[in-house]
Write a protein that holds these residues in place. Structure first.
Motif, PDB file in Angstrom:
ATOM      1  N   ALA A   1       0.835  -1.204   0.000  1.00  0.00           N
ATOM      2  CA  ALA A   1       0.000   0.000   0.000  1.00  0.00           C
ATOM      3  C   ALA A   1       0.866   1.249   0.000  1.00  0.00           C
ATOM      4  N   VAL A   2       0.408   2.251  -0.762  1.00  0.00           N
ATOM      5  CA  VAL A   2       1.091   3.541  -0.849  1.00  0.00           C
ATOM      6  C   VAL A   2       0.052   4.639  -0.728  1.00  0.00           C
ATOM      7  N   SER A   3       0.377   5.684   0.035  1.00  0.00           N
ATOM      8  CA  SER A   3      -0.505   6.845   0.158  1.00  0.00           C
ATOM      9  C   SER A   3       0.184   8.082  -0.399  1.00  0.00           C
ATOM     10  N   GLY A   4      -0.617   9.122  -0.646  1.00  0.00           N
ATOM     11  CA  GLY A   4      -0.070  10.393  -1.112  1.00  0.00           C
ATOM     12  C   GLY A   4      -0.361  10.712  -2.561  1.00  0.00           C
ATOM     13  N   PHE A   5      -1.152   9.879  -3.228  1.00  0.00           N
ATOM     14  CA  PHE A   5      -1.459  10.135  -4.636  1.00  0.00           C
ATOM     15  C   PHE A   5      -2.376  11.358  -4.768  1.00  0.00           C
ATOM     16  N   GLN A   6      -2.000  12.282  -5.640  1.00  0.00           N
ATOM     17  CA  GLN A   6      -2.804  13.479  -5.894  1.00  0.00           C
ATOM     18  C   GLN A   6      -3.921  13.140  -6.886  1.00  0.00           C
ATOM     19  N   ILE A   7      -4.799  12.313  -6.407  1.00  0.00           N
ATOM     20  CA  ILE A   7      -5.927  11.850  -7.222  1.00  0.00           C
ATOM     21  C   ILE A   7      -7.173  12.009  -6.364  1.00  0.00           C
ATOM     22  N   GLY A   8      -8.138  12.788  -6.833  1.00  0.00           N
ATOM     23  CA  GLY A   8      -9.349  13.007  -6.053  1.00  0.00           C
ATOM     24  C   GLY A   8      -9.746  14.457  -6.028  1.00  0.00           C
ATOM     25  N   HIS A   9     -10.273  14.899  -4.909  1.00  0.00           N
ATOM     26  CA  HIS A   9     -10.759  16.273  -4.760  1.00  0.00           C
ATOM     27  C   HIS A   9      -9.591  17.191  -4.401  1.00  0.00           C
ATOM     28  N   CYS A  10      -8.674  17.372  -5.330  1.00  0.00           N
ATOM     29  CA  CYS A  10      -7.455  18.101  -5.027  1.00  0.00           C
ATOM     30  C   CYS A  10      -6.935  18.828  -6.258  1.00  0.00           C
ATOM     31  N   THR A  11      -5.970  19.700  -6.020  1.00  0.00           N
ATOM     32  CA  THR A  11      -5.270  20.397  -7.091  1.00  0.00           C
ATOM     33  C   THR A  11      -3.789  20.300  -6.825  1.00  0.00           C
ATOM     34  N   PRO A  12      -2.990  19.772  -7.778  1.00  0.00           N
ATOM     35  CA  PRO A  12      -3.446  19.207  -9.044  1.00  0.00           C
ATOM     36  C   PRO A  12      -4.242  17.921  -8.843  1.00  0.00           C
ATOM     37  N   HIS A  13      -4.992  17.596  -9.872  1.00  0.00           N
ATOM     38  CA  HIS A  13      -5.792  16.374  -9.868  1.00  0.00           C
ATOM     39  C   HIS A  13      -5.286  15.511 -11.021  1.00  0.00           C
ATOM     40  N   VAL A  14      -4.629  14.414 -10.688  1.00  0.00           N
ATOM     41  CA  VAL A  14      -4.026  13.534 -11.688  1.00  0.00           C
ATOM     42  C   VAL A  14      -5.057  12.492 -12.131  1.00  0.00           C
ATOM     43  N   ALA A  15      -5.503  12.594 -13.361  1.00  0.00           N
ATOM     44  CA  ALA A  15      -6.518  11.671 -13.871  1.00  0.00           C
ATOM     45  C   ALA A  15      -5.887  10.319 -14.210  1.00  0.00           C
ATOM     46  N   ILE A  16      -6.634   9.248 -13.941  1.00  0.00           N
ATOM     47  CA  ILE A  16      -6.153   7.891 -14.210  1.00  0.00           C
ATOM     48  C   ILE A  16      -7.268   7.054 -14.844  1.00  0.00           C
ATOM     49  N   PRO A  17      -6.888   6.064 -15.640  1.00  0.00           N
ATOM     50  CA  PRO A  17      -7.895   5.123 -16.139  1.00  0.00           C
ATOM     51  C   PRO A  17      -8.196   4.069 -15.082  1.00  0.00           C
ATOM     52  N   LEU A  18      -9.431   3.615 -15.051  1.00  0.00           N
ATOM     53  CA  LEU A  18      -9.850   2.530 -14.169  1.00  0.00           C
ATOM     54  C   LEU A  18     -10.206   1.319 -15.025  1.00  0.00           C
ATOM     55  N   GLY A  19      -9.805   0.140 -14.561  1.00  0.00           N
ATOM     56  CA  GLY A  19     -10.072  -1.074 -15.325  1.00  0.00           C
ATOM     57  C   GLY A  19      -8.896  -1.499 -16.183  1.00  0.00           C
ATOM     58  N   THR A  20      -7.761  -0.802 -16.048  1.00  0.00           N
ATOM     59  CA  THR A  20      -6.564  -1.172 -16.791  1.00  0.00           C
ATOM     60  C   THR A  20      -5.601  -1.928 -15.876  1.00  0.00           C
ATOM     61  N   PHE A  21      -4.737  -2.745 -16.479  1.00  0.00           N
ATOM     62  CA  PHE A  21      -3.767  -3.502 -15.714  1.00  0.00           C
ATOM     63  C   PHE A  21      -2.686  -2.555 -15.189  1.00  0.00           C
ATOM     64  N   SER A  22      -2.362  -2.679 -13.902  1.00  0.00           N
ATOM     65  CA  SER A  22      -1.403  -1.783 -13.268  1.00  0.00           C
ATOM     66  C   SER A  22      -0.487  -2.560 -12.340  1.00  0.00           C
ATOM     67  N   LYS A  23       0.711  -2.005 -12.122  1.00  0.00           N
ATOM     68  CA  LYS A  23       1.698  -2.630 -11.235  1.00  0.00           C
ATOM     69  C   LYS A  23       2.116  -1.634 -10.162  1.00  0.00           C
ATOM     70  N   LEU A  24       1.944  -2.030  -8.914  1.00  0.00           N
ATOM     71  CA  LEU A  24       2.325  -1.195  -7.783  1.00  0.00           C
ATOM     72  C   LEU A  24       3.611  -1.719  -7.158  1.00  0.00           C
ATOM     73  N   ASP A  25       4.606  -0.839  -7.075  1.00  0.00           N
ATOM     74  CA  ASP A  25       5.835  -1.149  -6.352  1.00  0.00           C
ATOM     75  C   ASP A  25       5.826  -0.267  -5.101  1.00  0.00           C
ATOM     76  N   ALA A  26       5.251  -0.808  -4.046  1.00  0.00           N
ATOM     77  CA  ALA A  26       5.065  -0.012  -2.828  1.00  0.00           C
ATOM     78  C   ALA A  26       6.401   0.318  -2.165  1.00  0.00           C
ATOM     79  N   SER A  27       7.348  -0.597  -2.238  1.00  0.00           N
ATOM     80  CA  SER A  27       8.644  -0.368  -1.606  1.00  0.00           C
ATOM     81  C   SER A  27       9.367   0.821  -2.212  1.00  0.00           C
ATOM     82  N   ASN A  28       9.245   0.962  -3.534  1.00  0.00           N
ATOM     83  CA  ASN A  28       9.904   2.067  -4.238  1.00  0.00           C
ATOM     84  C   ASN A  28       8.942   3.199  -4.591  1.00  0.00           C
ATOM     85  N   ARG A  29       7.718   3.110  -4.057  1.00  0.00           N
ATOM     86  CA  ARG A  29       6.732   4.189  -4.146  1.00  0.00           C
ATOM     87  C   ARG A  29       6.453   4.618  -5.591  1.00  0.00           C
ATOM     88  N   LYS A  30       5.945   3.672  -6.368  1.00  0.00           N
ATOM     89  CA  LYS A  30       5.523   4.038  -7.724  1.00  0.00           C
ATOM     90  C   LYS A  30       4.497   3.033  -8.229  1.00  0.00           C
TER      91      LYS A  30
END
Length: 307
Positions: free
Chosen positions: A270-299
């Motif tokens: 798990a990683v926190s701190g993504f500027q996604i949501g009710h915020c500025t800047p708001h980083v738009a992302i696709p949902l339903g796409t394959f993604s890889k989380l590297d929590a140790s290296n925070r990306k």
């Protein structure tokens, strides 16, 4: 699940604007339309976009009509929501998901639109986009450059890497995880439970964000997801922006303490701190796409949402 990616858009295309939740500020919508012009796009407003029924942007039937009309209109290549608010769960059972599945196109919004994102993914297998809306985000005097730049994902099919070059990130639980990226507004995700649209987190990366919820409310909602097995079913968790979610009195846990408690219980990367949501800047992302989380290296590496 075989997900359908909508076709990318090109300059000169027409995009549709609808209000499937609460009534938008019409002046701000008009201001925001110039942004589409800047992108080289034409626009078409939904027939019922100026309707109002209390805190809803028209009756359920009027709002469903605009959803169906935009998906059925061959001249419209993408559909943008004017604002969130309230009301998309009310229309979820009235939408014809065969129309959505047979006419796949970009669908964009966030907050209350979370319910429709989840419904389109589950019922039509359509990749959707969690991103800023016209009245609430794009209708001001200026738009944040990073917020602006993320609209370009609709024009090409490159994957996106979110790391600490974008915002400070915190490793809550180390490790690596992958799967389809799903989620959105925590309140709306919880509202799917017990319905035919219940969020399915099995083998998926779960993203959450919210606004105006005190830590005790976030605690209640995360506890419900945890008891339903939704946190432990996920392969990993991305924590977005929780805007104005501070306690109203001193006898409270902090938001960070609440989030950390449930991340530890879930024990998934798990990683926190993504500027996604009710915020500025708001980083738009696709949902339903394959993604890889590297929590140790925070990306996280997120596959493109368009083909």
């Amino acid at each position: 699940m075989n997900m359908i990616k909508p076709a990318r858009i090109q300059k000169g295309d027409t995009v549709g604007v609808i209000a499937p939740a609460s009534p938008p500020d019409q002046e701000k919508v008009k201001q925001a339309l110039s942004f589409f012009t800047e992108l080289g796009l034409h626009y078409k407003l939904g027939k019922n976009i100026e309707c109002q029924y209390g805190y809803l942007a028209g009756s359920d039937e009027e709002r469903v009509e605009d959803v169906h009309s935009m998906f059925l209109d061959p001249s419209v290549k993408a559909i943008f929501s004017a604002r969130g608010g309230y009301g998309t769960p009310r229309i979820a059972t009235q939408i014809d998901y065969e129309i959505v599945k047979n006419n796949p196109k970009i669908f964009w919004g966030y907050s209350d639109l979370t319910f429709l994102h989840n419904a389109f993914i589950q019922k039509a297998g359509l990749v959707t986009f969690h991103g800023p809306m016209l009245s609430s985000d794009l209708g001001g005097d200026s738009i944040d450059p990073l917020t602006k730049s993320r609209f370009m994902q609709l024009f090409d099919s490159q994957s996106f890497v979110y790391d600490e070059t974008i915002s400070p990130l915190v490793t809550e639980i180390p490790g690596e995880a992958s799967g389809l990226l799903i989620g959105g507004n925590l309140s709306l995700l919880v509202s799917t439970l017990g319905t035919e649209f219940e969020i399915d987190t099995k083998d998926k990366l779960l993203f959450i964000e919210d606004i105006h919820e005190e830590p005790r409310s976030v605690d209640r909602m995360l506890n419900q997801l945890y008891m339903c097995g939704k946190l432990s079913d996920a392969t990993g968790i991305l924590v977005g922006n929780f805007k104005e979610c501070e306690p109203s009195h001193s006898l409270s846990l902090t938001l960070a303490e609440v989030l950390q408690h449930y991340m530890k219980l879930a024990n998934k990367p798990a990683v926190s701190g993504f500027q996604i949501g009710h915020c500025t800047p708001h980083v738009a992302i696709p949902l339903g796409t394959f993604s890889k989380l590297d929590a140790s290296n925070r990306k996280v590496i997120i596959e493109s949402g368009v083909k």
